[in-house]
Design a protein around this motif. Structure first.
Motif, short mmCIF file in Angstrom:
data_model
loop_
_atom_site.label_atom_id
_atom_site.label_comp_id
_atom_site.label_asym_id
_atom_site.label_seq_id
_atom_site.Cartn_x
_atom_site.Cartn_y
_atom_site.Cartn_z
N GLU A 120 0.86 -1.47 0.27
CA GLU A 120 -0.12 -0.28 0.44
C GLU A 120 0.70 1.39 -0.19
OE1 GLU A 120 -2.82 -1.15 -0.25
OE2 GLU A 120 -4.04 0.67 -0.78
N ALA A 121 2.17 1.06 0.80
CA ALA A 121 3.20 2.14 1.11
C ALA A 121 3.56 3.01 -0.18
CB ALA A 121 4.13 1.73 1.93
N GLU A 122 3.81 1.78 -1.02
CA GLU A 122 4.75 1.36 -2.92
C GLU A 122 3.40 2.38 -3.75
OE1 GLU A 122 5.30 -2.12 -4.41
OE2 GLU A 122 6.97 -2.15 -2.80
N LYS A 123 1.84 2.02 -3.60
CA LYS A 123 1.03 2.89 -4.47
C LYS A 123 1.25 3.97 -3.97
CE LYS A 123 -2.24 -1.14 -4.05
NZ LYS A 123 -3.38 -1.32 -3.56
N VAL A 124 0.95 4.54 -3.01
CA VAL A 124 1.92 5.97 -3.19
C VAL A 124 1.95 6.82 -2.60
CG1 VAL A 124 -0.92 6.14 -1.38
CG2 VAL A 124 1.04 6.33 -0.09
N GLY A 125 4.24 6.11 -3.27
CA GLY A 125 5.10 6.62 -2.81
C GLY A 125 6.20 7.10 -1.80
N SER A 126 5.18 6.01 -0.95
CA SER A 126 5.90 6.69 0.51
C SER A 126 7.40 4.88 1.02
CB SER A 126 5.35 6.14 1.92
OG SER A 126 4.35 7.09 1.14
N LYS A 127 7.97 5.52 1.77
CA LYS A 127 9.44 4.30 1.78
C LYS A 127 8.89 4.37 3.42
CE LYS A 127 12.44 4.18 -1.26
NZ LYS A 127 13.42 5.70 -1.76
N VAL A 128 8.77 3.03 3.72
CA VAL A 128 8.41 2.90 5.43
C VAL A 128 9.58 1.87 5.50
CG1 VAL A 128 6.15 3.64 5.66
CG2 VAL A 128 5.91 1.55 4.49
N SER A 129 10.01 1.96 7.11
CA SER A 129 11.20 0.62 7.53
C SER A 129 9.98 0.29 8.73
CB SER A 129 12.13 1.28 7.78
OG SER A 129 12.29 2.58 8.82
N PHE A 130 10.09 -0.73 9.17
CA PHE A 130 9.26 -1.70 10.62
C PHE A 130 10.71 -2.45 11.37
CE2 PHE A 130 7.49 -2.61 6.07
CZ PHE A 130 6.16 -2.20 6.41
N LEU A 131 9.99 -2.23 12.35
CA LEU A 131 10.38 -2.44 13.58
C LEU A 131 9.43 -3.61 13.55
CD1 LEU A 131 11.80 -0.68 16.85
CD2 LEU A 131 13.47 -2.40 15.42
N GLU A 132 10.15 -4.73 13.64
CA GLU A 132 8.36 -6.31 14.39
C GLU A 132 9.05 -6.45 16.49
OE1 GLU A 132 8.51 -9.33 11.25
OE2 GLU A 132 9.70 -8.36 10.64
N PHE A 133 7.59 -7.53 16.64
CA PHE A 133 8.35 -7.50 17.92
C PHE A 133 6.99 -8.53 18.44
CE2 PHE A 133 7.41 -3.12 17.44
CZ PHE A 133 8.79 -2.74 18.44
N ALA A 134 7.28 -9.14 19.18
CA ALA A 134 6.57 -10.55 20.31
C ALA A 134 5.16 -10.07 20.32
CB ALA A 134 7.25 -11.05 20.48
N GLY A 135 4.62 -9.32 20.21
CA GLY A 135 3.27 -8.67 20.65
C GLY A 135 2.78 -7.55 20.55
N TYR A 136 1.41 -7.39 20.79
CA TYR A 136 1.09 -6.68 20.67
C TYR A 136 1.21 -5.15 21.79
CZ TYR A 136 -0.96 -8.18 16.53
OH TYR A 136 -1.08 -9.47 15.51
N PRO A 137 1.54 -5.01 22.69
CA PRO A 137 1.31 -4.76 24.28
C PRO A 137 3.09 -3.72 23.68
CG PRO A 137 0.70 -6.72 25.17
CD PRO A 137 0.49 -6.17 23.63
N ASP A 138 3.33 -4.73 23.36
CA ASP A 138 5.42 -3.87 23.15
C ASP A 138 4.92 -2.83 22.12
OD1 ASP A 138 6.39 -6.00 24.65
OD2 ASP A 138 6.64 -7.43 23.30
N ILE A 139 4.29 -3.03 21.20
CA ILE A 139 4.02 -3.02 19.89
C ILE A 139 3.75 -1.24 20.05
CG2 ILE A 139 3.29 -1.83 17.24
CD1 ILE A 139 3.23 -4.85 17.66
N LYS A 140 2.95 -0.66 21.34
CA LYS A 140 1.88 -0.71 22.20
C LYS A 140 3.22 1.33 22.83
CE LYS A 140 -1.33 2.67 23.04
NZ LYS A 140 -1.00 3.67 23.64
N SER A 141 3.40 0.29 23.16
CA SER A 141 4.40 1.00 24.50
C SER A 141 5.77 1.51 24.15
CB SER A 141 5.12 -0.56 25.19
OG SER A 141 5.20 -1.06 25.66
N ALA A 142 6.46 0.72 22.24
CA ALA A 142 7.73 1.60 21.69
C ALA A 142 6.52 2.36 20.70
CB ALA A 142 7.94 0.75 20.50
#
Ligand code: GLU
Length: 267
Positions: free
Chosen positions: A171-193
């Motif tokens: 989806e990001a490619e479609k609008v020309g956005s370059k994004v990077s990712f950080l991957e987490f084991a669980g959702y509470p961790d992503i919210k804290s990040a």
């Protein structure tokens, strides 16, 4: 001496063949190791559910009660098998652990916001869909980010083994956005990040994101990549897969499934 060696060899061969035969029978397509009969003999159904997705599968830290739409759905399967919805044990899973727990037989089925994909269908039996959701994006209100374009050069927090990363990338490619990712084991961790600024955006299915929305965060209007959720079971356990599908189709016909969706306010 020679004769007895030959005899011993033949004996080993016969015993070996017998064991091989046993092995293949126990993993036959009737699913005798963890199929419906084994579940009935055990006396309860083992189900992998989310414990950190409010309204779908959530363990209330105050009461320790596990509740949600997918908990009720799983209880309906237990009721279909045993005539008693309480003949069930729940085990917490994440996007990363749910497949391996099914592979190792620690759970009989997974009802955990598990998106049906062609790739996953190669490894597991999936039921017909019981819910459809979309991938969404959560940002901090203070970030001023308004859309996917605004996420250009930003870091997005996603769960390991989830469909989110590929969906956003496309989806990001479609609008020309370059994004990077950080991957987490669980959702509470992503919210804290997100709270601490390690990531600029928290992305997963909207049903999961909604449970983490608070005064400081907002869901962007954009949503994409429809996700059909199905109950997964082990390949070969066809009798269990059939029972799961019958339960879902009966609940669709009777209106019970929609009632549950209303009950949990997850439309
Ligand atoms: N539903 C998506 C998936 O199956 C998001 C991850 C999750 O369910 O936790 O990959």
């Amino acid at each position: 001496m020679k004769k007895s060696k030959i005899f011993a060899g033949i004996l080993i061969f016969i015993v070996g063949m017998a064991f091989t035969g046993c092995g293949s029978t126990s993993q036959s397509s009737s699913g005798s190791t963890s199929g419906l009969k084994a579940i009935k003999d055990r006396g309860y159904l083992n189900v992998g559910v989310k414990l950190d997705v409010p309204k779908f599968g959530y363990k209330d830290p105050k009461t320790s009660k596990i509740e949600g739409f997918e908990i009720d759905l799983s209880k309906a399967v237990a009721k279909k098998i045993f005539g008693d919805e309480n003949k069930i044990k729940f085990q917490g899973v994440t996007a990363k652990t749910r497949g391996p727990l099914l592979d190792s037989g620690q759970v009989d089925m997974i009802a955990a916001t598990f998106t049906i994909t062609d790739q996953r269908k190669k490894s597991y039996n999936f039921s017909d869909p019981y819910f459809t959701d979309h991938v969404g994006l959560m940002v901090k209100k203070s970030s001023g980010i308004k859309d996917l374009k605004g996420l250009n050069n930003k870091k997005i927090g996603v769960a390991q083994s989830a469909t989110s990363k590929d969906a956003i990338q496309k989806e990001a490619e479609k609008v020309g956005s370059k994004v990077s990712f950080l991957e987490f084991a669980g959702y509470p961790d992503i919210k804290s990040a997100l709270d601490s600024g390690r990531v600029d955006c928290f992305s997963v299915d909207k049903s999961i994101l909604s449970g983490y929305l608070d005064d400081s965060t907002v869901l962007l209007k954009e949503q994409f990549s429809p996700q059909d959720y199905g109950i997964a079971s082990k390949k070969g356990n066809d009798d269990l897969a059939k029972t799961i599908n019958e339960t879902i189709s009966e609940m669709k016909k009777s209106g019970e499934l929609n009632k549950l969706i209303d009950k949990w306010g997850i439309k």
